[in-house]
Design a protein around this motif. Structure first.
Motif, PDB file in Angstrom:
ATOM      1  N   GLY A   1      12.286   9.456  -3.572  1.00  0.00           N
ATOM      2  CA  GLY A   1      11.816  10.828  -3.520  1.00  0.00           C
ATOM      3  C   GLY A   1      12.457  11.641  -2.412  1.00  0.00           C
ATOM      4  O   GLY A   1      12.155  12.829  -2.238  1.00  0.00           O
TER       5      GLY A   1
ATOM      6  N   ARG B   1       0.835  -1.209   0.000  1.00  0.00           N
ATOM      7  CA  ARG B   1       0.000   0.000   0.000  1.00  0.00           C
ATOM      8  C   ARG B   1       0.866   1.254   0.000  1.00  0.00           C
ATOM      9  O   ARG B   1       0.556   2.235  -0.676  1.00  0.00           O
ATOM     10  CB  ARG B   1      -0.945  -0.026   1.204  1.00  0.00           C
ATOM     11  N   ARG B   2       1.970   1.199   0.738  1.00  0.00           N
ATOM     12  CA  ARG B   2       2.882   2.355   0.759  1.00  0.00           C
ATOM     13  C   ARG B   2       3.598   2.514  -0.582  1.00  0.00           C
ATOM     14  O   ARG B   2       3.875   3.629  -1.019  1.00  0.00           O
ATOM     15  CB  ARG B   2       3.919   2.197   1.882  1.00  0.00           C
ATOM     16  N   ARG B   3       3.904   1.405  -1.247  1.00  0.00           N
ATOM     17  CA  ARG B   3       4.653   1.461  -2.496  1.00  0.00           C
ATOM     18  C   ARG B   3       3.820   2.017  -3.648  1.00  0.00           C
ATOM     19  O   ARG B   3       4.369   2.407  -4.672  1.00  0.00           O
ATOM     20  CB  ARG B   3       5.173   0.055  -2.859  1.00  0.00           C
ATOM     21  N   GLU B   4       2.509   2.039  -3.487  1.00  0.00           N
ATOM     22  CA  GLU B   4       1.662   2.609  -4.538  1.00  0.00           C
ATOM     23  C   GLU B   4       1.982   4.080  -4.772  1.00  0.00           C
ATOM     24  O   GLU B   4       1.823   4.595  -5.877  1.00  0.00           O
ATOM     25  CB  GLU B   4       0.188   2.438  -4.160  1.00  0.00           C
ATOM     26  N   ASP B   5       2.441   4.774  -3.730  1.00  0.00           N
ATOM     27  CA  ASP B   5       2.772   6.195  -3.834  1.00  0.00           C
ATOM     28  C   ASP B   5       4.285   6.433  -3.866  1.00  0.00           C
ATOM     29  O   ASP B   5       4.740   7.559  -3.677  1.00  0.00           O
ATOM     30  CB  ASP B   5       2.151   6.968  -2.659  1.00  0.00           C
ATOM     31  N   TYR B   6       5.047   5.372  -4.092  1.00  0.00           N
ATOM     32  CA  TYR B   6       6.507   5.489  -4.059  1.00  0.00           C
ATOM     33  C   TYR B   6       6.988   6.336  -5.235  1.00  0.00           C
ATOM     34  O   TYR B   6       6.504   6.198  -6.368  1.00  0.00           O
ATOM     35  CB  TYR B   6       7.128   4.097  -4.138  1.00  0.00           C
ATOM     36  N   VAL B   7       7.950   7.199  -4.971  1.00  0.00           N
ATOM     37  CA  VAL B   7       8.487   8.079  -6.006  1.00  0.00           C
ATOM     38  C   VAL B   7       9.676   7.405  -6.689  1.00  0.00           C
ATOM     39  O   VAL B   7      10.666   7.068  -6.048  1.00  0.00           O
ATOM     40  CB  VAL B   7       8.934   9.431  -5.398  1.00  0.00           C
TER      41      VAL B   7
ATOM     42  N   TRP C   1      11.358   1.294  -7.418  1.00  0.00           N
ATOM     43  CA  TRP C   1      11.525   0.662  -6.111  1.00  0.00           C
ATOM     44  C   TRP C   1      12.551  -0.454  -6.228  1.00  0.00           C
ATOM     45  O   TRP C   1      12.496  -1.280  -7.144  1.00  0.00           O
ATOM     46  CB  TRP C   1      10.201   0.083  -5.623  1.00  0.00           C
TER      47      TRP C   1
ATOM     48  N   ARG D   1      14.678   8.978 -12.035  1.00  0.00           N
ATOM     49  CA  ARG D   1      13.276   8.621 -11.833  1.00  0.00           C
ATOM     50  C   ARG D   1      12.833   7.460 -12.714  1.00  0.00           C
ATOM     51  O   ARG D   1      11.768   6.895 -12.500  1.00  0.00           O
ATOM     52  CB  ARG D   1      12.384   9.847 -12.098  1.00  0.00           C
TER      53      ARG D   1
END
Length: 307
Positions: A220, A82-88, A91, A226
């Motif tokens: 991020g 769930r946290r990795r969904e918003d990872y900049v 990964w 990126r």
């Protein structure tokens, strides 16, 4: 080498059994979660659960403990997903520094913790990832895996086939004939550092496979590419550009992470980044750069792995 199913003898107790199987249990947790930090946490929680088990009811220590660790690992992975969904940016897993005592002859084990394989495992769903790891790496039966992931044996068979096909289509097989000895790893690391720091683009290109890829993970929080960088020319120029910018009070240490040659770069005594070099023989096919400070907090601690 496969661990014994159950330890025997009058001294058999919870701590003895868990300690004997800890390298295997840590490896399961790391391959499912992609995090050494989460793997350590999983093992702590798993031991608390194991300590309350009546050993006389356990027929196979290895299978029983693998089930506990798998369930805790899946809980950790689902939370992390769930946290990795918003990872900049890209990964990457937390780099795994290997205990020097780890056997290098185990090709399956070495490939299973490689950066390239860990990146592929990230593309699987949590249950598929656990099924693939338990079946393909550790050789557990479909029935044992079904108990661990809470699925039917038939469902596990289907997931195993699907996950294996998925991984094989995205991962080149490990080159078992490649020279991957420690001495060679040291030579690769030294040559890579010398060329990058010296700004020698052509020498770097000569070391890199034509289809080499560089993946950089800053989360991020620090500067990092990126998107993955593809091709020997682009990767070489990116590396030289990094070296030319420089860092304050730089330090370099050759190491072995995820079964591959690596470089720990420090700035003013603190770890700035870890470069892991995936190699086929003496040719570098992948450069994995971990810069996210959260993934570097315990990066110098070494771990023993087993299957």
């Amino acid at each position: 080498m496969t661990e014994p199913e159950t330890l025997d003898g009058p001294s058999r107790d919870h701590a003895q059994v868990f300690t004997a199987l800890r390298p295997l249990l840590f490896t399961i947790a790391y391959e499912i979660t992609g995090s050494t930090t989460d793997a350590d946490d999983v093992l702590q929680e798993s031991y608390l659960r194991w300590a309350g088990v009546d050993l006389d009811t356990v027929d196979a220590d290895r299978s029983y403990l693998a089930t506990i660790v798998t369930r805790q690992s899946l809980n950790a992975l689902r939370s992390a997903s769930r946290r990795r969904e918003d990872y900049v940016g890209p990964w990457l897993p937390e780099p795994l520094r290997l205990d020097d005592a780890d056997p290098e002859a185990d090709v399956v084990l070495g490939e299973s913790v490689s950066m390239a394989m860990m990146v592929v495992l990230e593309t699987l769903g949590p249950d598929e990832r656990a099924v693939f790891v338990l079946r393909e790496v550790f050789g557990f039966s479909h029935a044992e895996i079904a108990a661990a992931v809470g699925r039917s044996v038939a469902a596990v068979r289907q997931m195993s086939h699907r996950a294996r096909s998925h991984v094989q289509s995205r991962r080149r097989r490990f080159d078992a004939d490649g020279d991957a000895g420690v001495g060679n790893l040291t030579e690769i690391t030294a040559a890579f550092l010398d060329a990058a720091v010296g700004g020698d683009v052509q020498r770097l290109m000569d070391m890199l496979a034509p289809d080499a890829v560089l993946i950089s993970d800053g989360g991020g929080r620090v500067n990092a590419a990126r998107r993955p960088i593809h091709g020997a020319d682009a990767v070489s120029r990116f590396l030289v550009g990094i070296a030319r910018r420089g860092i304050p009070e730089p330090g370099f240490e050759a190491a072995r992470y995820n079964g591959s040659p690596a470089v720990i770069i420090t700035s003013a005594g603190a770890v700035d980044s870890v470069f892991v070099l995936e190699s086929r023989g003496t040719t570098i096919s992948g450069v994995y750069v971990v810069r996210n400070p959260e993934k570097l907090a315990a990066v110098t601690a070494s771990h023993a792995i087993a299957r």
